[in-house]
Every structure is written in C-alpha cells, then in structure tokens.
Scaffold this active site. Structure first.
Site, mmCIF file in Angstrom:
data_model
loop_
_atom_site.group_PDB
_atom_site.id
_atom_site.type_symbol
_atom_site.label_atom_id
_atom_site.label_comp_id
_atom_site.label_asym_id
_atom_site.label_seq_id
_atom_site.Cartn_x
_atom_site.Cartn_y
_atom_site.Cartn_z
ATOM 1 N N MET A 1 0.863 -1.185 0.000
ATOM 2 C CA MET A 1 0.000 0.000 0.000
ATOM 3 C C MET A 1 0.897 1.231 0.000
ATOM 4 O O MET A 1 1.954 1.232 0.633
ATOM 5 C CB MET A 1 -0.894 -0.008 1.242
ATOM 6 C CG MET A 1 -1.722 1.243 1.437
ATOM 7 S SD MET A 1 -2.793 1.131 2.918
ATOM 8 C CE MET A 1 -4.064 0.042 2.285
ATOM 9 N N SER B 1 7.804 1.948 5.948
ATOM 10 C CA SER B 1 7.143 0.693 6.323
ATOM 11 C C SER B 1 7.628 -0.484 5.495
ATOM 12 O O SER B 1 7.421 -1.645 5.868
ATOM 13 C CB SER B 1 5.615 0.838 6.200
ATOM 14 O OG SER B 1 5.227 1.205 4.883
ATOM 15 N N VAL C 1 6.276 7.272 5.225
ATOM 16 C CA VAL C 1 5.571 6.137 5.823
ATOM 17 C C VAL C 1 5.467 4.978 4.841
ATOM 18 O O VAL C 1 5.317 3.830 5.257
ATOM 19 C CB VAL C 1 4.190 6.573 6.370
ATOM 20 C CG1 VAL C 1 3.196 6.831 5.250
ATOM 21 C CG2 VAL C 1 3.657 5.556 7.374
ATOM 22 N N TYR C 2 5.564 5.235 3.547
ATOM 23 C CA TYR C 2 5.576 4.142 2.558
ATOM 24 C C TYR C 2 6.931 3.442 2.565
ATOM 25 O O TYR C 2 7.042 2.252 2.883
ATOM 26 C CB TYR C 2 5.253 4.685 1.168
ATOM 27 C CG TYR C 2 5.431 3.652 0.068
ATOM 28 C CD1 TYR C 2 4.723 2.447 0.105
ATOM 29 C CD2 TYR C 2 6.311 3.870 -0.990
ATOM 30 C CE1 TYR C 2 4.891 1.485 -0.885
ATOM 31 C CE2 TYR C 2 6.481 2.924 -1.985
ATOM 32 C CZ TYR C 2 5.770 1.742 -1.922
ATOM 33 O OH TYR C 2 5.946 0.786 -2.917
ATOM 34 N N ALA C 3 7.989 4.177 2.229
ATOM 35 C CA ALA C 3 9.319 3.565 2.228
ATOM 36 C C ALA C 3 9.713 3.127 3.633
ATOM 37 O O ALA C 3 10.353 2.080 3.821
ATOM 38 C CB ALA C 3 10.348 4.547 1.666
#
Length: 253
Positions: free
Chosen positions: A100, A163, A159-161
């Site tokens: 996501m 996570s 928060v994408y990379a």
C-alpha cells in the site's frame, strides 16, 4: 537447461496479492512453467480479478486455487498456507507482492495512516515470511516485493518507504536462520511501476520526474520485473539475503 529441481514444474507457489498487476502477471508466468499457484486476493472487490487470474494460470498449463485473506491478520496468513497444503499437499515458494502506498509530508500523516501502512507493508510481509519459513519444503524460495525508494533520498514517502524498510532486515535475519534447509530469501525492489497502484498518489509533474529518473525515460513495467522473480525461484537459488534494485537506474545502492 536447468536441472529439474530448478524449474517451476509442479512447484506450489503461494502469491500474495495475485489478483492483478505484478502479482497477477507472476501467477500467469509461473503457470506457463507448470506451477501450482495459490492466487491470493485481499477483499471481495478483487475476487473477480483473482478468479480470472486463476483461469489464465490453468489455461497456460498450470493449476490454481483462489483464496481471500487479510494478510494483516496472522490467522488469515496461516489460513492461506492451509489452503495451499490442502489443495496441493505442500508449499515450495512464496512470493508476496501485497503493498500500500501514500505520498504526503510527514507532518500530514495521521496515526491511522501510519498504522495501516505498517500493517500492510511490514507486519503482513513479516508474517508471510514467517509462515513460509514454517511451511516450505527444503530447497524452497521466498521473495518479497519492496521498493526502490529504499535507496532514495526523498521526502513525501516517509511512511511508505519507512514501512517497507524493515523487510530488508526481516530478509537478512530469516535467510540466516534458514541455513541448512537450502531456502533462499530475497527482496525485489522495483522502480515506480506503470500500474494502477502508482498513479493515484502522483501528479503529472511527479510522474514526469519519476520517468526521467530511469535510463529510458519510462516507468518500470511489470513485464520487466517478472523475469527476475522467476530467476530467484529457479536458477537464482544461490542469491540469498539480498535486495535487488530492478529499476533502470532509478536508484542505486
């Protein structure tokens, strides 16, 4: 010609996020090689696409079963592997493409967004790997899709990379723990892929920038990634504990 043990013929491959995009293409391609594929999908909205993928796997010469699971719930991860064993009596490979993305400044990320991103990109990846380690036959393969942004110096994807980043350590740790079983554990880190997963978070300007950052001025195509996945599942067995940045030079490390 690879030896019979390094082909996908009759190998049971569990694919997380296999209803469409990269996961769907991986399913179809390994199906062409005679694999038995567990086509995972996340929610009822993806059921039709997952069933279509399974039909294409079987048309290509493989076998397939379809199963819905929320991979952020450990019991449902376990259930996915239960289905694989019930259908095909064993599991040989696991490929997890589920993920996501959100793109926004860190100052705007909510607690709910943070928790959801880490649940999908980190927790689900961890327990898919854990369960694969428990279930795979010796000589099996584990592949997780992460992101080339792990090697980028950029804002807006914290928060994408962030996570996805823990998956690199999960991979190193698990690959070491599985010494003696001949199970390789690796990641593939694609560049921004030309799929519906990418575009909602981007603007025309940022899309143009992402394209300009690769050697041919294009986004990564899922067709460019699948051969590397298949390589890791077969002749690439000696690669272990690694993250491969497959991205046309978008980022390097």
């Amino acid at each position: 010609m690879p030896s019979p043990t390094r082909t996908l013929k009759d190998k049971v491959v569990v694919i997380g996020g296999a209803s469409r995009n990269l996961g769907g293409l991986i399913a179809r391609e390994v199906g062409q090689d005679g694999a038995k594929v567990v086509v995972h999908y996340n929610s009822p909205s993806s059921k039709e696409a997952a069933e279509k993928t399974a039909a294409e796997v079987e048309k290509a010469g493989g076998q397939a079963v379809v199963h819905e699971a929320d991979l952020t719930k450990v019991a449902e991860v376990e259930g996915l592997f239960d289905v694989a064993e019930a259908a095909f009596d064993r599991v040989d490979c696991m490929v997890n493409t589920a993920g996501m993305v959100i793109k926004k400044p860190m100052t705007e990320v909510t607690e709910e967004e943070y928790d959801r991103m880490f649940a999908v990109n980190s927790k689900a990846a961890y327990f898919m790997m854990r369960e694969a380690a428990k279930r795979l036959q010796d000589g099996g393969k584990i592949v997780t899709v992460v992101t080339s942004l792990l090697a980028a110096y950029t804002g807006l994807y914290s928060v994408y990379a962030g996570s996805k980043a823990p998956v690199e350590h999960f991979t190193r740790a698990l690959s070491k723990e599985l010494f003696g079983r001949n199970i390789s554990v690796n990641n593939i880190a694609p560049g921004p892929m030309d799929t519906g997963f990418f575009y909602p978070a981007e603007t025309d300007d940022s899309i143009a920038y992402h394209k300009s950052s690769a050697m041919n001025g294009e986004l990564t195509k899922i067709e460019d990634i699948v051969p590397y996945v298949k390589f890791l599942l077969t002749d690439g067995w000696w690669l272990n504990g690694q993250t491969l940045f497959i991205n046309g030079g978008y980022t390097t490390r």
